[in-house]
Scaffold this motif. Structure first.
Motif, PDB file in Angstrom:
ATOM      1  N   SER A   6       0.847  -1.196   0.000  1.00  0.00           N
ATOM      2  CA  SER A   6       0.000   0.000   0.000  1.00  0.00           C
ATOM      3  C   SER A   6       0.881   1.243   0.000  1.00  0.00           C
ATOM      4  N   VAL A   7       0.539   2.218  -0.852  1.00  0.00           N
ATOM      5  CA  VAL A   7       1.284   3.479  -0.932  1.00  0.00           C
ATOM      6  C   VAL A   7       0.289   4.632  -0.888  1.00  0.00           C
ATOM      7  N   ASP A   8       0.788   5.837  -0.611  1.00  0.00           N
ATOM      8  CA  ASP A   8      -0.093   7.002  -0.452  1.00  0.00           C
ATOM      9  C   ASP A   8       0.384   8.120  -1.370  1.00  0.00           C
ATOM     10  N   LEU A   9      -0.446   8.476  -2.354  1.00  0.00           N
ATOM     11  CA  LEU A   9      -0.076   9.510  -3.324  1.00  0.00           C
ATOM     12  C   LEU A   9       0.170  10.856  -2.655  1.00  0.00           C
ATOM     13  N   ARG A  10      -0.413  11.070  -1.484  1.00  0.00           N
ATOM     14  CA  ARG A  10      -0.191  12.337  -0.777  1.00  0.00           C
ATOM     15  C   ARG A  10       1.272  12.535  -0.411  1.00  0.00           C
ATOM     16  N   ASP A  11       2.024  11.445  -0.269  1.00  0.00           N
ATOM     17  CA  ASP A  11       3.471  11.577  -0.050  1.00  0.00           C
ATOM     18  C   ASP A  11       4.132  12.239  -1.254  1.00  0.00           C
ATOM     19  N   PHE A  12       3.747  11.803  -2.438  1.00  0.00           N
ATOM     20  CA  PHE A  12       4.351  12.348  -3.667  1.00  0.00           C
ATOM     21  C   PHE A  12       3.977  13.814  -3.847  1.00  0.00           C
ATOM     22  N   LEU A  13       2.751  14.192  -3.448  1.00  0.00           N
ATOM     23  CA  LEU A  13       2.229  15.539  -3.679  1.00  0.00           C
ATOM     24  C   LEU A  13       2.524  16.490  -2.518  1.00  0.00           C
ATOM     25  N   SER A  14       3.242  16.021  -1.495  1.00  0.00           N
ATOM     26  CA  SER A  14       3.369  16.758  -0.230  1.00  0.00           C
ATOM     27  C   SER A  14       4.229  18.010  -0.307  1.00  0.00           C
ATOM     28  N   LYS A  29       9.658  -0.125  -6.380  1.00  0.00           N
ATOM     29  CA  LYS A  29      10.017  -1.447  -5.857  1.00  0.00           C
ATOM     30  C   LYS A  29       8.843  -2.415  -6.003  1.00  0.00           C
ATOM     31  N   ALA A  30       7.637  -1.959  -5.678  1.00  0.00           N
ATOM     32  CA  ALA A  30       6.459  -2.823  -5.786  1.00  0.00           C
ATOM     33  C   ALA A  30       6.225  -3.241  -7.232  1.00  0.00           C
ATOM     34  N   TYR A  31       6.428  -2.329  -8.160  1.00  0.00           N
ATOM     35  CA  TYR A  31       6.192  -2.654  -9.572  1.00  0.00           C
ATOM     36  C   TYR A  31       7.293  -3.544 -10.139  1.00  0.00           C
ATOM     37  N   GLU A  32       8.477  -3.500  -9.565  1.00  0.00           N
ATOM     38  CA  GLU A  32       9.506  -4.457  -9.967  1.00  0.00           C
ATOM     39  C   GLU A  32       9.208  -5.840  -9.400  1.00  0.00           C
ATOM     40  N   GLU A  33       8.661  -5.896  -8.189  1.00  0.00           N
ATOM     41  CA  GLU A  33       8.519  -7.177  -7.510  1.00  0.00           C
ATOM     42  C   GLU A  33       7.200  -7.886  -7.792  1.00  0.00           C
ATOM     43  N   ILE A  34       6.088  -7.130  -7.928  1.00  0.00           N
ATOM     44  CA  ILE A  34       4.810  -7.808  -8.158  1.00  0.00           C
ATOM     45  C   ILE A  34       3.909  -7.090  -9.156  1.00  0.00           C
ATOM     46  N   GLY A  35       4.197  -5.837  -9.476  1.00  0.00           N
ATOM     47  CA  GLY A  35       3.425  -5.164 -10.522  1.00  0.00           C
ATOM     48  C   GLY A  35       2.112  -4.564 -10.068  1.00  0.00           C
ATOM     49  N   PHE A  36       1.797  -4.623  -8.767  1.00  0.00           N
ATOM     50  CA  PHE A  36       0.544  -4.075  -8.220  1.00  0.00           C
ATOM     51  C   PHE A  36       0.841  -3.249  -6.976  1.00  0.00           C
ATOM     52  N   VAL A  37       0.069  -2.182  -6.774  1.00  0.00           N
ATOM     53  CA  VAL A  37       0.026  -1.487  -5.482  1.00  0.00           C
ATOM     54  C   VAL A  37      -1.423  -1.117  -5.175  1.00  0.00           C
ATOM     55  N   ALA A  38      -1.710  -0.948  -3.881  1.00  0.00           N
ATOM     56  CA  ALA A  38      -2.960  -0.328  -3.440  1.00  0.00           C
ATOM     57  C   ALA A  38      -2.638   1.124  -3.126  1.00  0.00           C
ATOM     58  N   LEU A  39      -3.388   2.055  -3.724  1.00  0.00           N
ATOM     59  CA  LEU A  39      -3.042   3.479  -3.639  1.00  0.00           C
ATOM     60  C   LEU A  39      -4.096   4.262  -2.876  1.00  0.00           C
ATOM     61  N   PHE A  43      -7.651  11.072  -6.379  1.00  0.00           N
ATOM     62  CA  PHE A  43      -8.496  12.248  -6.573  1.00  0.00           C
ATOM     63  C   PHE A  43      -9.996  11.943  -6.635  1.00  0.00           C
ATOM     64  N   LEU A  44     -10.393  10.731  -6.336  1.00  0.00           N
ATOM     65  CA  LEU A  44     -11.816  10.396  -6.289  1.00  0.00           C
ATOM     66  C   LEU A  44     -12.340  10.651  -4.881  1.00  0.00           C
ATOM     67  N   ASP A  45     -13.484  11.357  -4.767  1.00  0.00           N
ATOM     68  CA  ASP A  45     -14.076  11.493  -3.441  1.00  0.00           C
ATOM     69  C   ASP A  45     -15.230  10.503  -3.290  1.00  0.00           C
ATOM     70  N   ASP A  46     -15.667  10.313  -2.037  1.00  0.00           N
ATOM     71  CA  ASP A  46     -16.681   9.295  -1.741  1.00  0.00           C
ATOM     72  C   ASP A  46     -17.983   9.548  -2.492  1.00  0.00           C
ATOM     73  N   PRO A 227     -11.363   0.375   1.525  1.00  0.00           N
ATOM     74  CA  PRO A 227     -12.403   1.187   0.865  1.00  0.00           C
ATOM     75  C   PRO A 227     -11.882   2.481   0.241  1.00  0.00           C
ATOM     76  N   ASP A 228     -10.799   3.052   0.792  1.00  0.00           N
ATOM     77  CA  ASP A 228     -10.289   4.316   0.247  1.00  0.00           C
ATOM     78  C   ASP A 228      -9.131   4.112  -0.730  1.00  0.00           C
ATOM     79  N   GLU A 229      -8.923   2.886  -1.188  1.00  0.00           N
ATOM     80  CA  GLU A 229      -7.776   2.601  -2.055  1.00  0.00           C
ATOM     81  C   GLU A 229      -8.204   2.201  -3.467  1.00  0.00           C
TER      82      GLU A 229
END
Length: 316
Positions: A6-14, A29-39, A43-46, A227-229
């Motif tokens: 799991s990663v948080d885009l807010r880190d990149f935008l901080s 690293k995640a994309y080298e090792e398994i190709g998937f992340v939960a983000l 920018f989608l709101d509930d 739910p928020d990923e």
């Protein structure tokens, strides 16, 4: 690896260089090792997510003959409705147990891509369906742009390397309905094992069991987002372009246990494509003596056309 990171885009935008680099390192690293992340931090709101699911359910609950009005011949299923069982994963003979809709790129009348892209299809019966679809498309496209900026940095490229390649790109938002299973599936599954065609896929609706990812040991692991990923994975185009440094991972949607056959599943992937003229040739800094070039040169448009034939959406 036996769990999706799991990663948080807010880190990149901080605005904090350390947090930004942390995100770059984690997603690379995640994309080298398994190709998937939960983000998280997209920018989608509930409210938008809730509105979209409501409109999507309303559409798929329309009578079959109404939905079939929106099945447009001659465009390889790239806009509008695609009926149940029409798509078949590469290497499989049974059609997937799903029906789906395609929203495509929104471009101006004077765009050079106007003649390349079919028009989006308007659903007369549901006034908000297309409006909500367009807003979701644009928020996922915005999210994907920043993910690709992070990956550009991870690959040693200019941060904005992908920007002009995805501006007006041939991206697709695909609401999918996996209907209740009413009889023995006879070897068919909701989505057979496959890799995605595009650069990256941003997936809504992977909160329940069903989506599985094959790790490098060949084991199938459940990919379940909070739910928020969003679940975001590498597609074949990005894998080719990076000479398989970033992995396009085989994944599938398995049928539920028999006691849940009577339930529908909804899933909404955003397939982020570049413009058709983008070169998918291996990046120079991803090829060396230990990593010889794996793929023939091609463009995104040529590769997409070839794969749509393999999927049965375009006839030779």
């Amino acid at each position: 690896m036996d769990k999706i990171p799991s990663v948080d885009l807010r880190d990149f935008l901080s605005g904090d260089p350390e947090r930004k680099q942390k995100f770059v390192n984690e997603i690379g690293k995640a994309y080298e090792e398994i190709g998937f992340v939960a983000l998280k931090g997209h920018f989608l709101d509930d409210k938008l997510v809730g509105d979209l699911y409501g409109e999507v359910k309303n559409f798929f609950e329309l009578p079959t003959e109404t939905k079939q009005k929106y099945e447009i011949p001659g465009i390889g299923g790239q806009r509008g409705y695609v009926g149940f069982g029409k798509e078949t994963a590469k290497g499989f003979k049974k059609g997937d147990l799903k029906e789906f809709w395609h929203f495509g790129q929104y471009i101006s009348d004077d765009s050079k891509y106007r003649s390349q892209y079919p028009d989006n299809v308007i659903v007369d019966e549901l006034p908000r369906f297309n409006e909500v679809g367009k807003e979701t498309y644009q928020m996922l496209e915005k999210t994907g742009k920043y993910v690709l900026r992070a990956l550009a940095l991870y690959l040693g490229l200019d941060e904005f390397y992908f920007d002009d390649k995805i501006a007006e790109g041939n991206s697709i938002l695909r609401p999918i309905h996996y209907p209740p299973i009413t009889q023995e599936p006879d070897d068919a599954v909701r989505a057979a094992a496959h890799g995605d065609i595009n650069l990256i896929t941003l997936l809504m609706g992977s909160q329940g069991k069903g989506l599985q990812v094959q790790n490098h040991k060949g084991e199938w692991i459940d990919a379940i987002a909070e739910p928020d990923e969003l679940m975001i994975n590498v597609g074949d185009m990005l894998s080719r372009h990076t000479n398989n440094k970033l992995k396009s991972t085989i994944h599938r949607v398995v049928n539920p246990p028999r006691e849940l056959w009577g339930t529908s599943r909804y899933s909404i992937p955003f397939f982020m494509h570049p413009v058709s003229e983008m070169s998918l040739n291996a990046l120079e800094n991803c090829v060396d003596d230990n990593h010889p070039k794996l793929y023939e040169d091609t463009t995104a448009g040529e590769f997409l056309h070839e794969r749509l034939i393999e999927l049965g959406l375009i006839k030779k």
